[in-house]
Structure formats: C-alpha cells, structure tokens
Design a protein around this motif. Structure first.
Motif, PDB file in Angstrom:
ATOM      1  N   VAL A 175     -11.657   0.550   6.675  1.00  0.00           N
ATOM      2  CA  VAL A 175     -11.952   1.624   5.729  1.00  0.00           C
ATOM      3  C   VAL A 175     -11.187   1.402   4.421  1.00  0.00           C
ATOM      4  O   VAL A 175     -11.720   1.604   3.325  1.00  0.00           O
ATOM      5  CB  VAL A 175     -11.609   2.993   6.350  1.00  0.00           C
ATOM      6  CG1 VAL A 175     -11.748   4.099   5.313  1.00  0.00           C
ATOM      7  CG2 VAL A 175     -12.514   3.275   7.546  1.00  0.00           C
ATOM      8  N   THR A 176      -9.921   0.989   4.545  1.00  0.00           N
ATOM      9  CA  THR A 176      -9.129   0.710   3.347  1.00  0.00           C
ATOM     10  C   THR A 176      -9.759  -0.402   2.522  1.00  0.00           C
ATOM     11  O   THR A 176      -9.883  -0.304   1.294  1.00  0.00           O
ATOM     12  CB  THR A 176      -7.694   0.328   3.738  1.00  0.00           C
ATOM     13  OG1 THR A 176      -7.096   1.408   4.464  1.00  0.00           O
ATOM     14  CG2 THR A 176      -6.859   0.033   2.508  1.00  0.00           C
ATOM     15  N   THR A 212     -12.738  -2.197  -2.189  1.00  0.00           N
ATOM     16  CA  THR A 212     -13.867  -3.017  -2.640  1.00  0.00           C
ATOM     17  C   THR A 212     -14.861  -2.180  -3.426  1.00  0.00           C
ATOM     18  O   THR A 212     -15.348  -2.595  -4.489  1.00  0.00           O
ATOM     19  CB  THR A 212     -14.559  -3.671  -1.441  1.00  0.00           C
ATOM     20  OG1 THR A 212     -13.657  -4.583  -0.813  1.00  0.00           O
ATOM     21  CG2 THR A 212     -15.798  -4.440  -1.881  1.00  0.00           C
ATOM     22  N   ALA A 213     -15.165  -0.981  -2.915  1.00  0.00           N
ATOM     23  CA  ALA A 213     -16.097  -0.099  -3.633  1.00  0.00           C
ATOM     24  C   ALA A 213     -15.541   0.284  -4.996  1.00  0.00           C
ATOM     25  O   ALA A 213     -16.276   0.323  -5.989  1.00  0.00           O
ATOM     26  CB  ALA A 213     -16.373   1.151  -2.797  1.00  0.00           C
ATOM     27  N   ASP A 214     -14.252   0.556  -5.061  1.00  0.00           N
ATOM     28  CA  ASP A 214     -13.661   0.924  -6.347  1.00  0.00           C
ATOM     29  C   ASP A 214     -13.618  -0.269  -7.291  1.00  0.00           C
ATOM     30  O   ASP A 214     -13.832  -0.117  -8.494  1.00  0.00           O
ATOM     31  CB  ASP A 214     -12.253   1.469  -6.134  1.00  0.00           C
ATOM     32  CG  ASP A 214     -11.663   2.034  -7.421  1.00  0.00           C
ATOM     33  OD1 ASP A 214     -12.159   3.078  -7.882  1.00  0.00           O
ATOM     34  OD2 ASP A 214     -10.738   1.416  -7.973  1.00  0.00           O
ATOM     35  N   ALA A 215     -13.332  -1.463  -6.742  1.00  0.00           N
ATOM     36  CA  ALA A 215     -13.329  -2.659  -7.588  1.00  0.00           C
ATOM     37  C   ALA A 215     -14.714  -2.909  -8.178  1.00  0.00           C
ATOM     38  O   ALA A 215     -14.850  -3.241  -9.362  1.00  0.00           O
ATOM     39  CB  ALA A 215     -12.867  -3.872  -6.778  1.00  0.00           C
ATOM     40  N   GLY A 252     -11.813   8.767  -2.153  1.00  0.00           N
ATOM     41  CA  GLY A 252     -11.493   8.080  -0.900  1.00  0.00           C
ATOM     42  C   GLY A 252     -10.055   8.285  -0.482  1.00  0.00           C
ATOM     43  O   GLY A 252      -9.764   8.491   0.720  1.00  0.00           O
ATOM     44  N   LEU A 253      -9.128   8.216  -1.441  1.00  0.00           N
ATOM     45  CA  LEU A 253      -7.723   8.474  -1.120  1.00  0.00           C
ATOM     46  C   LEU A 253      -7.538   9.886  -0.574  1.00  0.00           C
ATOM     47  O   LEU A 253      -6.819  10.098   0.407  1.00  0.00           O
ATOM     48  CB  LEU A 253      -6.869   8.286  -2.372  1.00  0.00           C
ATOM     49  CG  LEU A 253      -6.535   6.847  -2.775  1.00  0.00           C
ATOM     50  CD1 LEU A 253      -5.811   6.838  -4.108  1.00  0.00           C
ATOM     51  CD2 LEU A 253      -5.690   6.173  -1.720  1.00  0.00           C
ATOM     52  N   GLN A 254      -8.194  10.840  -1.196  1.00  0.00           N
ATOM     53  CA  GLN A 254      -8.076  12.220  -0.731  1.00  0.00           C
ATOM     54  C   GLN A 254      -8.597  12.354   0.694  1.00  0.00           C
ATOM     55  O   GLN A 254      -7.948  12.987   1.547  1.00  0.00           O
ATOM     56  CB  GLN A 254      -8.854  13.152  -1.659  1.00  0.00           C
ATOM     57  CG  GLN A 254      -8.732  14.625  -1.288  1.00  0.00           C
ATOM     58  CD  GLN A 254      -9.539  15.508  -2.216  1.00  0.00           C
ATOM     59  OE1 GLN A 254     -10.542  15.081  -2.772  1.00  0.00           O
ATOM     60  NE2 GLN A 254      -9.104  16.743  -2.394  1.00  0.00           N
TER      61      GLN A 254
END
Length: 922
Positions: free
Chosen positions: A37-38, A43-46, A781-783
């Motif tokens: 998941v991390t 990857t999605a944010d990049a 995602g962090l939240q």
C-alpha cells in the motif's frame, strides 16, 4: 497415536489457539499489505506530480534550425527536407539506445516543421497578418506555420477538409483549430494575408505579389478546422496556440496594442520548400514522457538515464552541414524533486505501522501467557514425569504452529493477492513476511512456557536490560539529531535509524513507566485508604499484587497512543503547512495576471469582501549597471502592503522597514528587484520613461518566488507615488493583487474577479492553491493510512487488555465470590474490576501522549517535510489539542469497552458455584 496426542490440546484449549490464530491472521495481512500500500501510494503520487509538471519541462525537446548548405552543382540547398526525412529513423535509433529506465517511460519520438516568421520589434510572434475589419481594435495578429506528419492522428476534422498542396497563384491551403477560427471569425473558404520578410523569396519564385513596403504577400486559404482528439496529449500541451489564440500585451508602454498569436498547418510536403521563405524555420522534435508508466523506485534511474541521454546530440541523418538535434529537459530535476518528496513517506508510514505492530506483538505474548497459564498443571505434570524443558517447549511450539501457520498463510496470501489485484504489484518480500509471521507465534509460546521457578524475579538481569534499553534509546535519539534524516536516494527504502528510534523510545518510556508505576500506586493507595468504604482499599491491594501482567498491556496501550498522537500531529503539521503556504504561492488572497482597464479596476474594488486592490502597471524597462534590461512595474506600496496582509513579513514585497528606509532617502524610489540581486549585486538601476532618465536606488532584494504572479525572470517594482506623474500616466495595468476580508469566501471573490477580468486573464487564489495541494493522492493516502494504523492499534490494545483481564479471571472470580458473600453489590464488584485496569490504562495513556509528542518533535525536527508539502518554508510542529484529545478519547473508550466486557463476564459467574469449585481444588 503420537499425532493424536499432539493435536488433543488443540481441542481442549481451542479458544486460546483460535485467539492466537486470529491475531496472527490479522497481523500477517497488515504486515504484508502495508509495504504494498505504501509503495502504491508513493507511486500514485509520483505519477500525479509528474503529470502536474509542465509538459514542456518534462518532455525531452529540441530544435534543429533549417540552414542553407551546398547542394548539387554548387547550388545552395535547404536542410529542411533532409532533416524531415531523416528524423524518423534518427529518433527511433536514439530511443533504442536509451537506458531501460528512460525508454520505459517515453513514447516514440515526434517532430514537426515550423516557421515563426521574422520577429520585428513591437510585433506579435509569427508571420504578420494583414488587419481586417473583423479583428479587434488596437490589435496585431501573428501566425506561425507548422507541418505535422501526424496531424490526422492528433486532430479530428470539425469542418471542411484537410489541407493539401503548396502555393498556387500566391495562395496556400491551411487548416486551423476550430477555437482559433472562431476567435478570428475566419470562415472556411476565406483568405487571410500574411506579409513575408523582404529578404524572402519574391514574386518570381513563388508567384507572390508585394505590398507598398516591398514585402511579399502570401494568402492563407482556410480549407478546414480541426479539434484535438485528446486535449491532454503532449502535442497540444507543448504549445497552447495550437488549440487557441495566445494573447499578450505590447511591452512598449506607449503602445496600447494587444498582440494575438495563432498557428496554421500546411501540407507536410510543402513546408520544406517554403521553410526559408516563411522565415525563422526549424524542426521541433520531442520524446513524450508518460507519467502513468513511472514507478517510484525507478526515479533515481530515470534521473541518471535522462541526464546521460541529454548529454549526447542526435545525428539527424541530414548529411554534412546539418546541425544535430540537441535535446533539453528538466526531467532529471523533476525526478529528483519527486524523489525528495516521496522519500520521507515510507519512513513516516513505517513509524505509523509501529503502533498496530507493537500492539499485535503485545497481544500475541499476552495470548501466549494466557494459554500456557491455563495449561500450567498439565505442563507441571509433564515435567514431573521426566519431560525435558526442550520437549515441553517444542511440543507447545509445534501445537501452536499447527494453529497459526495456516492463519499466517491465509492472511498473507489474501493480503498479497488483494494488493496485487488493486495496485498491480506483487511484493517480493511477501513470502519472507509470511514466514516471519508464521514462526514468531510458536516461539512466543515456547518462551512464555517457563519452567517452574523460572518466573522468579531477577532484579540484576532486569536492571541491566532496562539500562541497556534506555542507553540505546538515548544514543539513537542523539545520533538521529546529529545525523539528520538520510537523503532520499530511493523512495521505496526506509531509514532504519529513523524507524528504530521511535520503537526504542517507546520501549524506554515503557521501562520508566514500569519503574514508576509502583510509586504511582502507592500515592493512589494513600488516597484509597482515606476514602470511605472497602472498595478502594481492596481494589488498590488487588492492583498492587497483580504486577506480573503489566508489561505487555502497558506496552500495547502506550505504543498505540504514542503512534496515534504522532500520526495526528504529523498529519496536522502537513496540512497546516500546506494551507499557510498557499498565500505565499499566490502572492495575496487573489492575484490577476492580464490587462485591466480603469473600469475593471473599479469593478474589482466593488466586489463584496475585497479590502484592497493593488494594481501592477507595466511602465517600461530599467537598465542596470551591467547593461541588463529589466521590466519595471509601478505599484502603490500601501496598496500592496494591504493586499499582502496575510503574507509572512519575510516574503512581503514592501515590508515596513524597506518603505521607511526609502522614505529617508531624498529622490530615492522604493524598489524590489527579483531573481538577480544575490548573484549580480544590483544596487541601482536607471529607468527611462521616454522623456528623461530616472535614477532608482534598490532598497530591498527578493527572490522571484516572492512574486509568483509575475512571469518575468527579472523584474523591478517601483512605488508609483515616488516617480514623476508623466511615468504614472503612461503605465499600463497588466495585473492586480487583491486582499480579502476575514471570513469572506476567497473562492467566490476569485470567481467574481475572473468575470470582471475576462477569460483572457489568469486568476489565482489561496482557495485554488489549497485545492491543488489537496488534489494529489499523497495527503489523502497519508490520512487514510494513519487512521487505519490508529484504529488497528486501538483494536490490538483493547485485545491486550481483554486477555490480561482474562488471565486473572479465575482469581478475580474467587475474590468477587467471597466479597459478594460478604455483602458487596454488583456496582462495588464492577469497581473492583476497574481497579485492575484503570490505573494501568490511565498511566499508559498519559505516558503515550508524552511519548507521542516527543516523537513528533523528533521526526519534524529531523525530517524536512517541505518536500512532502511543497512548502516554501520548513513546517513547524503543530500541536492540535483537538487531535490529541480525540486520540485520548478513543483509547479511553477502548479501555471502557475492555472493562465492560470483563465486568459482564464477572457478573455471569455464580458465587456459590465458584466457592464450591475453590473448595474442591483445595
């Protein structure tokens, strides 16, 4: 027979084995899924960050100028044809030679032939188009000419037909974007005339007539209009004038002309013969970068591969004399920037994972102790009959393995399959993690199955172990503060020291709390003895004696609270930093870039919620001592200060000290110079207003980022109140800064400002900037992961408390049976149960909050979160009482749930039956 004897305890103690198996299944699923998941999140944010970067910056782009080279029979020939015919193979060969990291994210090479005409002073880009009545007043139009071999696949025909052929009778067929044709009121079948440079081929060679100034005239006949097949494709994003007209303002302050720039397409076979005649010909080539193909772990390789590829020019195959294609791109810098942004994320999430993981380990050991304590008589009998310690522990481990290994396999496979299906990745480490989760529980059971007498206290050994933990935690914190966070070279790898330090810190706090807990109980005991009734003294005595089971429930609760507080405060810090930084990125509450009339300015001032409007008026050029020309803008310093009231003092364009310093200088002008002061040491410049030269003293220098509403690389701002009136009269308003009243809706004000300024103007606001910051997947995602980690830690902590209470169930039942016989009611019995867990839970929660705050300070101090938030200033720790209070409330409710379950279990026990069973045991 041996197998039956081995499996017989599984049925007799199935509740204990099932509890451990459930814990193992959940823990294995979480441990296996968390890295996947991390990785998917970063990857999605990049990919999102790469997609948000300007296409012209990330793509590999370059130009090959068209030249005249010696041809056949000594004649000069254009390189346009050879370059256009040689580039397809050249681009393909070059892409084949790319390193895999770069080739995997780039598409096939593309190119177009283009002519931008001969640029004349104070004129729009492109070939100069003759003015027609349908054109706007005080405007000038320029058209660039392009030949695209793939236009049919890039665009779809809206009306008319595709262009074909070259010049016939002074006319050439063109197509244009439908939006451009609509803006120009250019109908299919109509002609527009462009004037070529006097040095271009004349009427004899191309059949062109000349105007009165001797410029050859070329008629452009519109035969079709087109629209993008995919407006987001790199072809359209690399140059916006392909799809619509570009608008700009004349840099001459004495000119009121608006410049328009558009683009037309001609037949690809006709351009090589006309390239030189049209003026400024070149071939533009690019490799499109595909953000969706990027893997975060490949970013360092992409940066290195693109740097190496850009360093080598590409031979176009056009023969001797033709220049090679030299590509440029900001892709290496963008890849490094994204790497730095994603680098801290896995480490932050690994720290968050410590909460549920630590609570799961505690729950596992508590469950193992519960199971072995329930089989104490059986194990004692085995030892008494000669069973070795190794055999006893080995049998327990094997029996536990029978229950937990399938659970670990099921949890791990399900988690790995789910993450693979959702994110398309299968973590190679999944098998190793499953093996670890399958092996640890049997070892935990074997360790807790201590021999008779082995559980006696060993104060010297325990003291040495505790001192070692404290020393290790202190050393880790000191080393981390001295070293700082490790540079992000691989966004998928965590910083081992940064992850281990929080765990050691929690262990150290746990050791200190265990040492201080007896003292806390003694203080509570003094108050208990002074209280009325027997509940408090009896409860305090019971809590003081039950010291064997303190470690693991304390560790579970303390770890869960500490990590939850860390997650909450860290996320709040990220969000607050991004919100506070929005005004610095916009320059004010609302900024406008575009020409504004006096009427429009007055309408802006009348918008509800607007407190200040500071005009940006282009006055001309200022010249520095080294001869550099810098655009000069006139502003009202007081209006700018009002509009920037929410900007931090160190980023305001006109801080009070600079204005005061300028006011003390006679004849000086308040000036802010951007982008160059630190490098060139500019201290003064001369501004020519067309009538006289005005000396300007620079009283403050600022980086270009302090004026995000200006696109100039270098600029100077002058207080209009300190320049001659003639200068103020000639300046043209090209933008504005708007201050918004407290409590007003900034987004609504920005929308109203956009309506006033018109579609051609660019309006930005702090509300829009906050939306842009929150649109990416990273913060969301962090939240989600931080909330998930907190909930899992809470569930595991509740489980640890429940199992701890279950271990003392028999002893509690006997005590309550006696006390109920002596007259205790159910309320008093519930209060006695509360004494077993409430002091320990309250101590753990208080210590956990302190540990979480310390951990948050340590991480925010060590890790520079600017890369994550994109903030201009380093984020400061934001201690939100609401978040901390919410975490405390959740764990208090969790403790209450565990207590309620224990009370209900105690109430179901029959006192008479419990007393008879106790007599029979004796």
């Amino acid at each position: 027979m041996g197998l039956r004897l081995l499996l017989l305890p599984l049925r007799a103690f199935r509740s204990g084995f099932v509890a451990i198996a459930v814990v193992v299944l959940i823990a294995t699923a979480g441990i296996v899924a968390w890295p996947a998941v991390t990785s998917a999140l970063v990857t999605a944010d990049a990919r999102d960050r790469m997609k948000q970067s300007p296409v012209a910056s990330r793509d590999l782009t370059g130009t090959v100028p068209v030249q005249l080279i010696p041809g056949l029979e000594g004649r000069l020939a254009s390189t346009a044809g050879p370059v256009m015919s040689g580039l397809p193979d050249a681009l393909q060969r070059a892409r084949h030679g790319m390193q895999h990291a770069l080739r995997s994210i780039t598409g096939a090479g593309r190119f177009v032939g283009r002519s931008d005409g001969v640029n004349a002073p104070n004129s729009p880009q492109g070939l100069r188009v003759k003015h027609v009545p349908s054109d706007p007043e005080l405007s000038a139009l320029g058209l660039s000419v392009e030949a695209d071999p793939h236009l049919h696949s890039d665009a779809t025909l809206v009306s008319g037909r595709w262009q074909r052929g070259g010049i016939h009778d002074g006319t050439i067929e063109v197509t244009v974007a439908a939006a451009t044709a609509k803006q120009l009121s250019w109908k299919v079948g109509a002609d527009r005339t462009v004037a070529l440079a006097q040095s271009s081929a004349g009427p004899r060679s191309l059949g062109l007539t000349k105007d009165s100034d001797g410029h050859p005239l070329l008629r452009l006949r519109l035969v079709g209009t087109v629209a993008p097949r995919d407006a987001g494709d790199d072809f359209w994003q690399l140059d916006q004038v392909r799809s619509r007209l570009g608008v700009s303002v004349s840099p001459d302050p004495n000119s009121k002309i608006t410049f328009y720039h558009g683009l037309v397409w001609i037949d690809q076979d006709a351009w090589p013969q006309l390239a030189l005649s049209l003026g400024s010909p070149y071939v533009y080539a690019w490799y499109p970068v595909k953000p969706t193909a990027i893997e975060v772990g490949a970013l360092p390789g992409i940066a290195a591969a693109s740097t190496a590829f850009l360093a080598t020019p590409i031979d176009t195959g056009a023969g001797a004399g033709a220049q090679p294609l030299r590509l440029t791109s900001r892709l290496p810098g963008i890849a490094h920037s994204v790497t730095n942004r994603e680098g801290p994320v896995p480490t932050l999430l690994a720290i968050v994972a410590i909460g549920p993981l630590g609570a799961a380990v505690a729950l596992l050991f508590v469950g193992a102790r519960l199971m072995t304590s329930g089989r104490a008589r059986e194990l004692h009998l085995v030892r008494a009959r000669g069973g070795s310690e190794l055999r006893v522990r080995g049998t327990l481990a094997l029996q536990t393995a029978v229950a937990v290994v399938p659970a670990a396999i099921v949890g791990g496979v399900v988690a790995a399959s789910a993450t693979s299906a959702l994110f398309g990745t299968w973590q190679a480490s999944a098998l190793l993690l499953i093996m670890v989760c399958a092996v640890v529980p049997p070892l935990a059971v074997a360790i807790t199955a201590s021999a008779q007498g082995a559980g006696r206290h060993r104060p010297v050994t325990a003291l040495i172990a505790e001192l070692f933990v404290l020393a290790l935690a202190c050393a880790a914190c000191i080393l981390l503060l001295q070293r700082g966070a490790r540079a992000a070279t691989d966004p998928t790898v965590v910083d081992p020291l940064l992850v281990a330090t929080p765990l050691l810190l929690v262990f150290a706090v746990c050791v200190l709390v265990l040492r201080a807990y007896p003292t806390v109980l003694r203080l509570i005991g003094r108050m208990a003895r002074s209280s009325r009734g027997a509940v408090s003294p009896v409860g305090w005595a019971s809590a003081s004696r039950s010291d064997r089971g303190r470690l693991w429930p304390l560790f579970a609760t303390l770890t869960g609270v500490a990590v939850a507080v860390f997650a909450g405060t860290t996320f709040t810090t990220l969000v607050t930093s991004a919100a506070d930084d929005a005004v610095a990125r916009v320059g004010a509450d609302v900024s406008i870039s575009g020409p504004l009339s006096a009427v429009q300015v007055r309408r802006l001032e009348s918008i509800d919620g607007v407190t200040a409007v500071a005009q940006l008026r282009l006055a001309g050029l200022g010249r520095t001592a080294d001869g550099t020309d810098i655009p000069v803008y006139l502003v009202d310093a007081a209006d700018v200060s009002s509009a920037q009231s929410r900007v931090s003092a160190d980023r305001r364009l006109f801080p009070a000290d600079a204005v005061a310093a300028a006011s003390a200088e006679r004849g000086g002008v308040v000036t802010v110079l951007g982008a160059v002061p630190g490098e060139r040491g500019v201290r003064s410049l001369t501004f020519d207003d067309g009538r006289s030269e005005v000396p300007v003293r620079v009283v403050k220098s600022a980086p270009a980022s302090d004026a995000p509403f200006l696109t100039d690389a270098e600029w100077a701002l002058l207080d209009e109140n300190r320049v001659p009136a003639s200068v103020r009269a000639e300046a043209t308003t090209v933008g504005a800064l708007i201050g918004v009243r407290d409590g007003a809706d900034t987004a609504r004000v920005a929308a109203a400002a956009q309506r006033v300024a018109g579609k051609a103007a660019r309006v930005d606001s702090t509300a829009a900037e906050r939306d842009r910051q929150g649109k990416g997947p990273l913060l969301a995602g962090l939240q989600a992961l931080m909330i998930a980690g907190t909930v899992l830690a809470l569930v595991m902590a509740i489980g640890a408390l429940l199992l701890t209470l279950a271990m003392a169930r028999g002893q509690r039942a006997r005590l309550l049976a006696v006390l109920r016989t002596l007259g205790f009611d159910r309320t008093q019995s519930a209060a006695l149960v509360a004494w077993e867990v409430v002091p320990l839970a309250v101590t753990a929660i208080v210590a956990g909050v302190a540990a979480g705050l310390g951990l948050s300070w340590l991480v925010v101090t060590v890790v520079d979160l600017r890369a994550v938030t994109g903030a201009l200033a380093r984020p400061q720790l934001d201690l939100s009482p609401g978040v901390i209070g919410l975490v405390v409330a959740l764990f208090v409710v969790g403790t209450a749930i565990a207590l309620l379950v224990a009370v209900m279990s105690a109430r179901r026990a029959d006192p008479a039956r419990t007393l008879r069973a106790s007599e029979e045991e004796l």
